[in-house]
Structure formats: C-alpha cells, structure tokens
Design a protein around this motif. Structure first.
Motif: not given
Length: 270
Positions: A191-215
């Motif tokens: 809630y605090a910074v989700g609008g700034v960076s997407g609020g991941s705080f987790n490399p596995a989350v970012a990697f997974s979602l960004q890769l699937v979106k790229c595919v």
C-alpha cells in the motif's frame, strides 16, 4: 506369534509414500509456498474471471489484503519446515547472519524462482487471458523514476527482512505471531509504495511475473529486472547488518573457555 494390527487408513496402507529427506522437504516447501504466493498475487491483482466485478472494472487496491494474508498463512503452514522464506531477499538476509548454509540458500533461491514461475503461468491459465498480467515495474517505465523505485524497493525490503530476522531468528523466535507480523508488513509495504515500484520486495515475484508477461508479448517491464534483484539485495544486506549490530555475539566467560578447551581435548582422544 500374533501379527501387529496396522491401524492406518486404507490408502495409507496401500499407497507407497515417497520419504523425503529434510533437505528435500525444505526445497519442496519453499517451491510450493512460492507457487501459491505468486499465483495469489497474480490472480488478486487481475481480479480473476469474467465475473470479477463486472468483467472490465478491477479493484486492484484490495489485492494487498489477499497478498498479505496469504503470506501469513504460508509462513504459519511451512515455517516449521523451511523457515517460510518464499523470498530470495529473506533467504539472503538469513544467510548473512549465518542462519542458513550456503548450499541450502542456493536451493531455496532455485525453488522460489521455479515455484513462482509455475504460479505465474498457472494464473494466466486460470484467468484465461494475458491482458491483465501484473508485473512490477518502474512508474510508467520512465528513467527518471528508476532511483525512486530502487530506494522504495530497498527500504521496504529491508523493513520486511528486519521483521523476519527479529521475529523468527532472534531470542523471541518461538513466538506465535511471526507469520502475522510478516504478512502485515508486506500488506502495508504494498500500500505504501506499490504505486512507485510495483511493490515487489521479492526478486522471485518480479522475475516470474515479468518473464511470463514478456512471453505473452510485453517485455517492457523486463527492462528494469536488475532493479528488482539489486534493490532487495541491498535492503536485505542492510537488515542483516542492523540485526548483527543489535545482536552482538555474547562474550565468552572463563568458564566457557574452559569447557571449550576440555571439549577440544576430548575430541583428540577419538
């Protein structure tokens, strides 16, 4: 000689079960937990299904509630097996305070990324479309917001790892609230910074979602994938340093030194 009666259920008697080692059980727990966590993030952010709200309107501002409480559930469920990390940054923080061996940490990182990737893929299948795949990214993918996003991810990942270390790796580790504290920390951080960076705080989350979106055809979020690894790593390192500063190693007394000397001398006899 009388036979011992087996009182196990029928299926337990008939179906052979694979006995896992502790290492394998931890690896599996981290993988399954990461799968459920990333799947929940993706589906909650996209309001899965044609009947979600009205099929077109999405209430993503409610997603952090589902994400935070799901993390609570997962930590309480698997914490006694693997520690309930589900986050490479948390594993790094625990590794830096020597709470986990390097080979187990590497296994955790692999399990978290693979589990997250499977979770993100399943979310696309369940949703039936790739249109609303959530993927953390810098605000509007503009270069001038990279520093802001980096600082946001680093600070709030540091806060998250600090909560984990102090709740689950300190002298109060046998408490009954650690899962709730960790989940609510993530909820507040999104809630605090989700609008700034997407609020991941987790490399596995970012990697997974960004890769699937790229595919699925949109590789723009992958431009800043490095940020979602570097910033959490910086935050986790800072949290580990803070933990070590506030938890100095106890000084050895003369009695402790004598006991250690006696133990070492005894070991040389065998």
């Amino acid at each position: 000689m009388a036979e011992i009666e087996d009182d196990r259920p029928f299926l337990a008697r008939k179906l052979p079960l694979l006995k896992l080692s502790l290492f394998q059980a931890r690896f599996l727990a981290e993988g399954i937990g990461s799968f459920i966590f990333v799947m929940t993030i993706s589906l909650a952010e996209s309001n899965c299904g044609k009947s979600a709200i009205n099929g077109t309107t999405h209430t993503r501002n409610l997603a952090p509630i589902a994400i935070g409480f799901m993390l609570c559930v997962l930590v309480f469920s698997f914490g006694y097996i693997s520690g309930g990390h589900f986050n490479p940054a948390v594993t790094l923080g625990v590794l830096l305070i020597r709470g986990i061996r390097i080979e187990l940490a590497v296994a955790y990182w692999i399990a978290q990324c693979v589990g997250g990737l499977i979770g993100a893929t399943y979310a696309v299948i369940a949703n039936g479309t790739t249109k609303h795949i959530p993927a953390p990214q810098v605000y509007k993918n503009l270069a001038q917001y990279v520093v802001t996003a980096f600082v946001a991810e680093a600070i709030f990942t540091g806060i998250l790892v600090t909560v984990v270390l102090h709740c689950a790796c300190s002298s109060q580790k046998n408490n009954h609230f650690y899962g709730l504290a960790i989940g609510m920390c993530v909820l507040a951080a999104v809630y605090a910074v989700g609008g700034v960076s997407g609020g991941s705080f987790n490399p596995a989350v970012a990697f997974s979602l960004q890769l699937v979106k790229c595919v699925s055809g949109n590789c723009i979020p992958l431009m800043h994938l490095w940020l979602y690894f570097a910033a959490p790593a910086a935050g986790a390192t800072g949290a580990a340093v803070l933990f070590k500063m506030t938890h100095p190693a106890p000084k050895e007394t003369e009695e402790d030194k004598e006991k250690k000397a006696m133990l070492n001398s005894a070991q040389t006899l065998y």
